[in-house]
Design an enzyme around this catalytic site. Structure first.
Site, PDB file in Angstrom:
ATOM      1  N   LYS A 277      11.856  71.674 -43.479  1.00  0.00           N
ATOM      2  CA  LYS A 277      11.107  70.734 -42.631  1.00  0.00           C
ATOM      3  C   LYS A 277       9.686  70.588 -43.163  1.00  0.00           C
ATOM      4  O   LYS A 277       9.109  69.501 -43.191  1.00  0.00           O
ATOM      5  CB  LYS A 277      11.104  71.249 -41.185  1.00  0.00           C
ATOM      6  CG  LYS A 277      10.572  70.275 -40.154  1.00  0.00           C
ATOM      7  CD  LYS A 277       9.073  70.340 -39.951  1.00  0.00           C
ATOM      8  CE  LYS A 277       8.616  69.403 -38.847  1.00  0.00           C
ATOM      9  NZ  LYS A 277       7.161  69.348 -38.700  1.00  0.00           N
ATOM     10  N   ASP A 293      13.141  54.021 -46.225  1.00  0.00           N
ATOM     11  CA  ASP A 293      14.041  54.460 -45.157  1.00  0.00           C
ATOM     12  C   ASP A 293      14.020  56.000 -45.078  1.00  0.00           C
ATOM     13  O   ASP A 293      14.688  56.680 -45.848  1.00  0.00           O
ATOM     14  CB  ASP A 293      15.450  53.925 -45.498  1.00  0.00           C
ATOM     15  CG  ASP A 293      16.504  54.329 -44.483  1.00  0.00           C
ATOM     16  OD1 ASP A 293      16.253  55.222 -43.663  1.00  0.00           O
ATOM     17  OD2 ASP A 293      17.591  53.737 -44.535  1.00  0.00           O
ATOM     18  N   HIS A 392      -4.119  74.805 -38.200  1.00  0.00           N
ATOM     19  CA  HIS A 392      -3.775  73.743 -37.260  1.00  0.00           C
ATOM     20  C   HIS A 392      -4.791  73.636 -36.134  1.00  0.00           C
ATOM     21  O   HIS A 392      -4.956  72.602 -35.536  1.00  0.00           O
ATOM     22  CB  HIS A 392      -2.426  74.061 -36.572  1.00  0.00           C
ATOM     23  CG  HIS A 392      -1.238  73.594 -37.338  1.00  0.00           C
ATOM     24  ND1 HIS A 392      -0.960  72.287 -37.525  1.00  0.00           N
ATOM     25  CD2 HIS A 392      -0.243  74.274 -37.952  1.00  0.00           C
ATOM     26  CE1 HIS A 392       0.157  72.166 -38.235  1.00  0.00           C
ATOM     27  NE2 HIS A 392       0.601  73.362 -38.508  1.00  0.00           N
TER      28      HIS A 392
HETATM   29  C1  MEV Z   1       5.336  72.656 -39.583  1.00  0.00           C
HETATM   30  O1  MEV Z   1       5.383  71.251 -39.394  1.00  0.00           O
HETATM   31  C2  MEV Z   1       5.950  73.028 -40.900  1.00  0.00           C
HETATM   32  C3  MEV Z   1       6.093  74.528 -41.146  1.00  0.00           C
HETATM   33  O2  MEV Z   1       6.787  75.109 -40.057  1.00  0.00           O
HETATM   34  C4  MEV Z   1       6.857  74.708 -42.420  1.00  0.00           C
HETATM   35  C5  MEV Z   1       7.285  76.131 -42.692  1.00  0.00           C
HETATM   36  O3  MEV Z   1       7.446  76.900 -41.750  1.00  0.00           O
HETATM   37  O4  MEV Z   1       7.499  76.415 -43.891  1.00  0.00           O
HETATM   38  C6  MEV Z   1       4.758  75.180 -41.206  1.00  0.00           C
END
Ligand code: MEV
Length: 441
Positions: A277, A293, A392
């Protein structure tokens, strides 16, 4: 009245079964959603704001249009790919992604940036044949019609053939399924600078009746496969150990931490989903910014992560070179285009492609893969050291401060307190803002 509101003994019942919504004028559509959602006029105005696009443009792109959904567009800096510098447009709502990519690219740049390669822009179209008693025989029959199949397919897209693409080959597989054997024909199509779904689907539909005629089977599906194993983009970068050190950890230890994180992802699908992700945070943001896309890219990436080896694996690989520096690589399907689709008509996407300065879909795909690698590096580095929350926190705190009503320099002051206390929460932000204002008076 535009909205279907019927009264069932008192309170009106909202109904969504509105036929011909698409035939309504824009004013009627806005009226409908205003009544249904009990929206304020200002809320409808927000929805109908089409930004860089004219309403007529968006109205042509999809159905039942009422407006647009804007996303922040940020620019990742420092990217050098095959010796060429790029400014990377990224459309994403998540804080920290753009900063993290820029930071990773800065570190990669110290060792020459990203080096890339790709397969050709080859996509596969699938044609499903069922009800064949002799599937192996049917397979050979279809293969014997290869040249005819290719010309039927290529007649459907003379433009693609003219620019050097087109159907190149076929493959035929006999698949065991829970409903018995199926004969699956793959059309192997060189899509050049197009994403290719339209071309491939049209070709597959044109070929299908001929397969029925030759085999006596029945065709059901005729559609592109998003598991684009013949359209891979690859990238590699070295991240110098010296640049990885933190206030408390030497670079060597950070390298070890990242290797541990990678090993965790390779060993555990629960972790691997999140690891990948993080890769897709970078990839999708550029895919969206260039009008491509992103669902196709997501489907391709995750299916490839499962298909390439036994089980769901990392899209990236991390190693240590002889000097102890971290070496990262990525390889994944990259079905992006520059012609056709939103890339060619969306004014922001067009401007973003121009800003990127990519000359082919392949170059775009390689740049995107590099962003995915950079993003994964940044996430693993943060996770293996201070954790993800600190990075963050201040952006998140800014959002929270603004949400509770902080304006001007109040935002910075609320953020400062929330980050210091490590309490980035709405309730605390409200208290801090109230105190701040009380002190002002
Ligand atoms: C958050 O959007 C993405 C992470 O969770 C990716 C990861 O854990 O490697 C920080």
């Amino acid at each position: 009245m535009a909205t279907k509101l019927s009264s069932a003994g008192g309170a009106p019942v909202k109904r969504s079964d509105i036929s011909g919504f698409y035939k309504k004028s824009p004013d009627e559509r806005w009226q409908t959603i205003r009544e249904f959602g009990e929206l304020e006029p200002a809320e409808v105005d927000t929805i109908r704001n089409t930004g860089a696009l004219r309403f007529e443009q968006v109205d042509r792109m999809i159905e039942n249009v009422v407006g647009t959904m804007p996303l922040p567009l940020g620019i990742a800096v420092n990217f050098q790919v095959n010796g060429k510098d790029y400014l990377i447009p990224m459309a994403i709502e998540e804080p920290s992604v753009v900063a993290a990519a820029s930071n990773a690219a800065r570190i990669a740049r110290e060792h020459g940036g990203f080096t890339t390669s790709s397969t050709g822009p080859i996509m596969l179209g699938q044609i499903q044949l069922v009800g064949i008693p002799d599937p192996n025989g049917a397979r050979i029959t279809i293969l014997s019609h290869r040249d005819e199949i290719l010309s039927i397919a290529n007649e459907k897209d003379p433009m693609l053939v003219k620019v050097g693409g087109g159907a190149r080959d076929i493959e035929v597989r006999v698949l065991d399924s829970k409903r018995g054997p199926m004969v699956i024909t793959h059309l192997v199509v060189d899509c050049r600078d197009a994403m290719g779904a339209n071309a491939v689907n049209t070709m597959a539909e044109a070929v299908a009746p001929h397969l029925e005629k030759w085999t006596g089977g029945r065709v059901y599906l005729r559609i592109i496969s998003n598991l684009a194993v013949r359209r891979l983009a690859r990238s590699r970068a070295v991240f110098g150990k010296e640049s990885l050190k933190t206030d408390t950890l030497p670079g060597e230890e950070v390298v070890e931490g990242i290797l541990e994180a990678y090993a965790f992802a390779e060993a555990d699908p629960f972790r691997c989903a999140t690891h990948n992700k993080g890769v897709m945070n970078g990839i999708d943001a550029v895919v969206v910014a260039t009008g491509n896309d992103w669902r196709a890219i997501e489907a391709g990436a995750h299916s490839y992560a499962a298909w390439k080896s036994n089980g769901y694996r990392s899209l990236t690989a991390w190693e240590k070179d002889a000097s102890g520096n971290l070496v990262g690589t990525i390889e994944l399907p990259m079905a992006v285009g520059l012609v056709g689709g939103a890339t060619a008509v969306h004014p922001t996407a067009k401007a973003n492609v121009k800003l990127l300065g990519v000359k082919s879909a392949q170059e775009l795909g390689e740049v995107i893969a590099s962003v995915g690698l950079a993003q994964n590096f940044a996430a693993l580095r943060a996770l293996a050291t201070e954790g993800i929350q600190r990075g963050h926190m201040s952006l998140h705190a800014r959002n929270i401060a603004a949400t509770v009503g902080a304006v001007g320099d109040e935002v910075d002051r609320v953020v400062e307190v929330l980050v210091k206390e490590r309490k980035v929460r709405m309730d605390r932000a409200k208290e801090v803002l109230t105190d701040l204002r009380a002190k002002k008076h």
